[in-house]
Design a protein around this motif. Structure first.
Motif, PDB file in Angstrom:
ATOM      1  N   LYS A 154      32.125  34.728  40.117  1.00  0.00           N
ATOM      2  CA  LYS A 154      31.565  35.702  41.051  1.00  0.00           C
ATOM      3  C   LYS A 154      32.219  35.518  42.412  1.00  0.00           C
ATOM      4  N   ILE A 155      32.689  36.636  42.980  1.00  0.00           N
ATOM      5  CA  ILE A 155      33.293  36.643  44.304  1.00  0.00           C
ATOM      6  C   ILE A 155      32.318  37.257  45.312  1.00  0.00           C
ATOM      7  N   ALA A 156      31.619  38.323  44.898  1.00  0.00           N
ATOM      8  CA  ALA A 156      30.708  39.042  45.786  1.00  0.00           C
ATOM      9  C   ALA A 156      29.685  39.804  44.946  1.00  0.00           C
ATOM     10  N   SER A 212      39.610  42.082  34.963  1.00  0.00           N
ATOM     11  CA  SER A 212      38.498  42.530  35.791  1.00  0.00           C
ATOM     12  C   SER A 212      38.823  43.890  36.389  1.00  0.00           C
ATOM     13  N   ASP A 244      37.500  44.918  39.140  1.00  0.00           N
ATOM     14  CA  ASP A 244      37.446  44.777  40.598  1.00  0.00           C
ATOM     15  C   ASP A 244      37.422  43.296  40.966  1.00  0.00           C
ATOM     16  N   THR A 245      38.576  42.771  41.322  1.00  0.00           N
ATOM     17  CA  THR A 245      38.669  41.338  41.611  1.00  0.00           C
ATOM     18  C   THR A 245      38.030  40.958  42.947  1.00  0.00           C
ATOM     19  N   THR A 246      37.559  41.941  43.720  1.00  0.00           N
ATOM     20  CA  THR A 246      36.791  41.609  44.921  1.00  0.00           C
ATOM     21  C   THR A 246      35.339  41.309  44.581  1.00  0.00           C
ATOM     22  N   ILE A 247      34.913  41.663  43.359  1.00  0.00           N
ATOM     23  CA  ILE A 247      33.553  41.394  42.879  1.00  0.00           C
ATOM     24  C   ILE A 247      33.543  40.183  41.960  1.00  0.00           C
ATOM     25  N   VAL A 302      30.883  45.182  38.128  1.00  0.00           N
ATOM     26  CA  VAL A 302      32.261  45.006  37.684  1.00  0.00           C
ATOM     27  C   VAL A 302      32.295  45.070  36.156  1.00  0.00           C
ATOM     28  N   THR A 358      36.428  37.667  39.363  1.00  0.00           N
ATOM     29  CA  THR A 358      37.727  37.421  38.740  1.00  0.00           C
ATOM     30  C   THR A 358      37.472  36.874  37.342  1.00  0.00           C
ATOM     31  N   VAL A 395      27.762  33.081  44.785  1.00  0.00           N
ATOM     32  CA  VAL A 395      29.210  33.211  44.933  1.00  0.00           C
ATOM     33  C   VAL A 395      29.868  31.922  44.442  1.00  0.00           C
ATOM     34  N   ASN A 396      30.933  32.066  43.700  1.00  0.00           N
ATOM     35  CA  ASN A 396      31.725  30.997  43.076  1.00  0.00           C
ATOM     36  C   ASN A 396      31.101  30.415  41.812  1.00  0.00           C
TER      37      ASN A 396
END
Length: 74
Positions: free
Chosen positions: A44-46, A27, A29-32, A50, A34, A3-4
């Motif tokens: 990477k967020i999660a 993107s 899906d910005t929850t996955i 994506v 950005t 993540v990050n």
């Protein structure tokens, strides 16, 4: 990737002498993940899948990069 963590995508516009070489990244899906619209820097967020889309500024062409984010230990 953890993540990050980040990676940068590069879009190549063809033909190389096209008047407008600008693209915008987005993107699905910005929850996955950005992405910065101009530079293509993906963060990477999660975990998850994506799509990052590059669209020419004139809107005529697109390209999609599918990314599967897995846990960093895999």
């Amino acid at each position: 990737m953890a993540v990050n963590d980040t990676a940068t995508l590069t879009a190549i516009v063809s033909p190389s002498d096209a008047t407008n070489q600008n693209v915008a990244f987005s993107s699905s899906d910005t929850t996955i993940a950005t992405v910065t619209p101009k530079l293509g820097k993906v963060t990477k967020i999660a975990d998850g899948d994506v799509d990052i889309t590059a669209t020419t500024e004139d809107g005529g062409k697109t390209a999609i990069c599918h990314i599967t984010n897995k846990p960093a230990s895999e």
